[in-house]
Design an enzyme around this catalytic site. Structure first.
Site, mmCIF file in Angstrom:
data_model
loop_
_atom_site.group_PDB
_atom_site.id
_atom_site.type_symbol
_atom_site.label_atom_id
_atom_site.label_comp_id
_atom_site.label_asym_id
_atom_site.label_seq_id
_atom_site.Cartn_x
_atom_site.Cartn_y
_atom_site.Cartn_z
ATOM 1 N N GLU A 131 0.824 -1.216 0.000
ATOM 2 C CA GLU A 131 0.000 0.000 0.000
ATOM 3 C C GLU A 131 0.861 1.271 0.000
ATOM 4 O OE1 GLU A 131 -3.711 0.301 0.148
ATOM 5 O OE2 GLU A 131 -2.733 2.065 -0.664
ATOM 6 N N VAL A 134 2.564 3.384 -3.293
ATOM 7 C CA VAL A 134 1.918 4.349 -4.208
ATOM 8 C C VAL A 134 1.150 5.392 -3.409
ATOM 9 C CG1 VAL A 134 0.326 4.643 -6.155
ATOM 10 C CG2 VAL A 134 1.605 2.499 -5.925
ATOM 11 N N GLU A 192 13.292 11.352 -3.769
ATOM 12 C CA GLU A 192 13.932 10.042 -3.771
ATOM 13 C C GLU A 192 15.431 10.208 -3.534
ATOM 14 O OE1 GLU A 192 12.154 7.033 -4.214
ATOM 15 O OE2 GLU A 192 10.678 8.554 -3.805
ATOM 16 N N LYS A 207 5.059 3.980 -9.896
ATOM 17 C CA LYS A 207 3.762 3.865 -9.215
ATOM 18 C C LYS A 207 2.648 3.539 -10.210
ATOM 19 C CE LYS A 207 5.345 7.136 -5.694
ATOM 20 N NZ LYS A 207 5.513 8.566 -5.414
ATOM 21 N N GLY A 304 6.279 11.286 3.091
ATOM 22 C CA GLY A 304 6.533 11.728 4.465
ATOM 23 C C GLY A 304 6.488 10.574 5.447
HETATM 24 N N1 HSE Z 1 9.726 10.931 -3.892
HETATM 25 C C1 HSE Z 1 8.346 10.601 -3.710
HETATM 26 C C2 HSE Z 1 7.525 11.853 -3.930
HETATM 27 C C3 HSE Z 1 8.140 10.023 -2.344
HETATM 28 O O1 HSE Z 1 8.090 12.956 -3.980
HETATM 29 O O2 HSE Z 1 6.324 11.741 -4.079
HETATM 30 C C4 HSE Z 1 6.893 9.213 -2.197
HETATM 31 O O3 HSE Z 1 6.864 8.079 -2.999
#
Ligand code: HSE
Length: 436
Positions: A131, A134, A192, A207, A304
């Site tokens: 879960e 994504v 990331e 995703k 987060g």
């Molecule tokens: N790097 C991703 C974002 C983190 O900024 O949405 C969550 O998957």
């Protein structure tokens, strides 16, 4: 019935690991009350056992060696939160082989080499919860595989990268350039480990791969997804988009029609009155259309510590309940129902409206030359603005087209860009929801 407590081992004590541990520790009594049995965080493994994460852990909980978790017969659920491909893949496969259930937030791993992992889960009759992989706190995997199970899903699109959305929002609201705001976005801690994944659309494609497989029954198709990021977007394009009544968002799009599935990630112009246009900052939103439920929009924090930890917890609790009731394997997962009739549509065959921004020499006949080329590829102009650039010979010509085939647009632009009256490569963006 299994032993009283369900024991959990977390591997990876970074942002999401900390959020997950915090919820498990602080809400332990609440879980016990709601579930009728305790969920115990037995160990957390991380190479860095020194850094203060602001959490009080009982002595011996934090360890260096993940093997201890993988080989502990008392641990029921292994939570992989280290991210990346290696050694996360080996850790998950070993956990599954050792009879553990697994929860992960690792979208890159599942999208790029998920088949081996989903197969290992099925072979070992183990659950694999993803879960948190994504859209962070938004329970979108649950929505697709449980809530909308009575639907044929034909259309999914959304903002599923918070970092890119934060950058585009800042560029829109403050008129600042891409480079200026990128650093700021990284400092927020949502990016990331390799931030190019965020800004080049790779994270969104990871995703989208997972959502499309669950929703349509296509094999995991990450490598085949057309993926384009936001680095080409300028404040000028954002301004023109606004003059035409649009916003620019990095969208992940999955559509199914006539046994063909189109999957793409790219910056997209969407009407300002579309609800997704108001999704700003690091928030995510996903639109899903099912044949029974109709249209729905799911909105929330996509990244987060606690928001993503909240999604990890939902998997831990689901699996714990399934263990207790002997209902492991209850949920439909990726790879369980592949629709062999479906094929992926080539990007060159998709049809959409386009925004074009050209820099051309201002002299008679220029417009007819350009519209002539577009017309010869069956591309009609819907509206146009011309902007003078003072003290320069070139003017900016901005157009919105009617729906056209991608291949025709690419060929028309090649021809247009070769004209001597065109002084810069033409910028083009795809438009969704324009002619509906
Ligand atoms: N790097 C991703 C974002 C983190 O900024 O949405 C969550 O998957």
């Amino acid at each position: 019935m299994k032993k009283d407590a369900i024991n959990v081992g977390i591997i990876g004590f970074g942002t999401v690991g900390t959020g997950t541990a915090e919820i498990l520790i602080k809400k332990r009594k609440v879980f016990e009350k709601k579930l009728g049995f305790p969920i115990v965080l037995k160990n957390i493994a991380d190479l860095d056992v020194k850094r203060d994460r602001g959490l009080k852990l009982a002595k011996g909980v934090l360890i260096k060696d993940s093997e201890k978790i993988l080989n502990d017969p008392d641990i029921d659920i292994v939570v992989e939160l280290i991210g990346g491909i290696h050694p996360a893949k080996e850790i998950i496969v070993k956990a599954l082989k050792n009879g553990k259930h697994v929860v992960t937030a690792n979208k890159a791993l599942l999208a790029e080499s998920g088949k081996a992992i989903f197969d290992a889960a099925a072979k070992n009759s183990a659950e694999l919860g993803f879960e948190a992989s994504v859209a962070g706190s938004i329970p979108i995997i649950k929505v697709i595989r449980e809530s909308l199970i009575g639907n044929k899903i034909n259309n999914i699109y959304g903002i599923i990268n918070g970092t890119a959305n934060y950058i585009l929002t800042k560029m829109t609201e403050e008129g600042v350039k891409f480079d200026t705001v990128l650093k700021e976005a990284q400092e927020l801690g949502y990016a990331e480990a390799d931030p190019t994944f965020d800004i080049e659309g790779v994270d969104s494609a990871h995703k989208l791969t997972l959502m499309a497989s669950l929703a349509f029954g296509v094999p995991l198709s990450f490598k085949k997804i057309y993926t384009e990021g936001i680095t080409r977007i300028t404040p000028m394009d954002i301004q023109f988009a606004s003059e035409f009544g649009y916003k620019i968002k990095l969208l992940a799009i999955a559509k199914q029609a006539d046994n063909e599935v189109e999957l793409r990630v790219h910056p997209t112009m969407i009407p300002q009155d579309d609800l997704i246009s108001s999704v700003n900052g690091v928030f995510n939103a996903i639109y899903i259309e099912g044949d029974s439920a109709g249209a729905g929009l799911y909105y929330g924090r996509g990244a987060g510590d606690l928001p993503t930890g909240s999604a990890v917890i939902s998997d831990i609790v689901d699996i714990a309940r399934n263990i207790k009731t002997g209902a492991v394997d209850r949920l439909f997962s990726i790879g369980m129902s592949v629709n062999p009739k479906l094929s992926l549509k080539k990007m060159e065959d998709i049809r959409t409206c386009y925004y074009l921004r050209m820099s051309v020499i201002d002299k008679p006949g220029v417009l007819s030359k350009i519209s002539g080329i577009l017309g010869s590829y069956n591309i009609g102009i819907r509206s146009m603005i011309q902007k003078d650039r003072k003290k320069e010979k070139a003017v900016t010509l901005v157009m919105m087209t009617h729906e056209a085939r991608e291949k025709d647009m690419v060929m028309a632009l090649k021809e247009i860009n070769r004209l001597s009256i065109v002084s810069e490569k033409t910028m083009y963006l795809r438009v969704e929801g324009g002619e509906g």
